[in-house]
Design an enzyme around this catalytic site. Sequence first.
Site, short mmCIF file in Angstrom:
data_model
loop_
_atom_site.label_atom_id
_atom_site.label_comp_id
_atom_site.label_asym_id
_atom_site.label_seq_id
_atom_site.Cartn_x
_atom_site.Cartn_y
_atom_site.Cartn_z
CD GLU A 1 -3.26 0.56 2.06
OE1 GLU A 1 -4.43 0.43 1.67
OE2 GLU A 1 -2.95 0.48 3.27
CG HIS B 1 8.66 -28.92 1.54
ND1 HIS B 1 9.27 -30.09 1.15
CD2 HIS B 1 9.38 -28.47 2.61
CE1 HIS B 1 10.29 -30.36 1.95
NE2 HIS B 1 10.39 -29.38 2.84
CE LYS C 1 -11.08 3.10 2.09
NZ LYS C 1 -10.41 4.13 2.87
O1 PA5 Z 1 -2.68 1.87 6.04
C1 PA5 Z 1 -3.74 2.41 5.90
O2 PA5 Z 1 -3.87 3.65 5.97
C2 PA5 Z 1 -5.00 1.61 5.65
O3 PA5 Z 1 -4.71 0.27 5.45
C3 PA5 Z 1 -5.93 1.73 6.83
O4 PA5 Z 1 -5.30 1.26 7.98
C4 PA5 Z 1 -7.24 0.99 6.58
O5 PA5 Z 1 -7.83 1.41 5.39
C5 PA5 Z 1 -8.20 1.22 7.73
O6 PA5 Z 1 -8.42 2.58 7.90
P1 PA5 Z 1 -9.09 3.15 9.21
O7 PA5 Z 1 -8.14 2.94 10.33
O8 PA5 Z 1 -9.33 4.60 8.92
O9 PA5 Z 1 -10.35 2.40 9.42
#
Ligand code: PA5
Length: 442
Positions: free
Chosen positions: A276, A297, A409
Amino acid sequence: MITLDFTNMMTARGLTPEDINSLKDRLKIIHADITRKKNREFHFLDLPSENTEQLSLIADNVKNTSDFFLLLGIGGSALGPKAILQALKPFYNLKHSPKIFIYDNVDPGTLTSILSIVDLKRTTVNVVTKSGSTVETMASFLILMNALKEVHGDKFSKRIIATTDPEKGALRELSAKTGFRTLPVPPDVGGRYSVLSPVGLLSSSVAGINISGLLKGARDMLKKCSNEDLWKNPAYMTASLMYLLDKKKKRNISVLLPYSDRLKTFSEWYCQLWAESLGKNGAGQTPYPSLGTTDQHSQLQLWIEGPADKVVTFIKIDDYGSDMLISKEDSGSMGYLKNHSLGELIKAEQEATELALQKAGVPNMRLNVPMIDAYYTGQLFLFFELVTAVTGLLYGINPFDQPAVEEGKNLTYGIMGRKGYEQKGLEVSNYRDKLQKSRYKI
Ligand code: PA5
């Protein structure tokens, strides 16, 4: 201290010292930016020095009042807590109380199962969402909040702890209105860099994990990674190696290979952080969460004879904390195992795999971890967070945002009928019509 051995990155098919030195000037600038915290998101480096008094008090109260602790979160709000629990208290629920469940999806089957196990009279729910609006987390939370209301009536809010932005967001507003106890996710810290904040520390503290040790480990790793000279800085070196192997040698898959079951979820945490943070503008390596010896394996054949696109990071454990003799007897064809232990075997397999990869020209490096305890786990978290941020800056992208996640989203909101997302709903209807008429169906 955890140490880094990158000898097998510097091979005929790997990199040269000149390649690495070519990044010196850029790293000097990055180092200056980190030191003076040019990006406010570098706040994650300060987390190990922050005060944990309030969360420790809350954790003590949970331990005294609950038999079950249910954390609801997703992405960075769940993988860190999960990774800590598995690394430092494996099989926790079989031996300890409060039983801890970390639920990071919206699969109705799983939530039904969890609800059939926990006794809501003795359950504390920790809803963790920095934004306070993530649909998966908030949907599960609404279910739990209503269920708690049924059991506890007016007192239901005492059973809820909200870990969220200190000032804004729907969950923060609801907390103020309803009187949930709250813990802050620092606004400048992105979800996947938040493991050492209350996001990861509350459940750890409830589980009786030594969070001071975790934070001390992170602080010491930060100190070790504060040297401007990349030849003396394991985080800058790792970032440089990964970046160069991708750019110059097309090694665009990063395999994390810990030789410990206890670090399996740590690998998943790393994958989210790496994917990410770095997957932007066509840049980034695909992370693969692996496990030694299991994947020898399953995956090793591909790594050695498949496409030459992988770089492997071993995590070697020096001391497993316990060991087991395999056999005192000479058992026929397995006689060579006589008087050897499982600890010896797993270490032998790690070494053998490393050499096999090296012989096949697959670049690999090794983190030597003295043992898996809170202190060294803290070191691992801080190390990989810093490596990820620096690698992102080498790519010239922002390692702290995730713009491409938004479209999915928004389309979900459109499908679910959220106000303001009517256009997205229409897009989905058109897409469904198109699929209905598609010729490419069998
Ligand atoms: O790393 C990130 O920013 C995302 O993976 C968030 O942690 C994830 O989308 C969850 O977001 P939130 O904590 O606002 O619910």
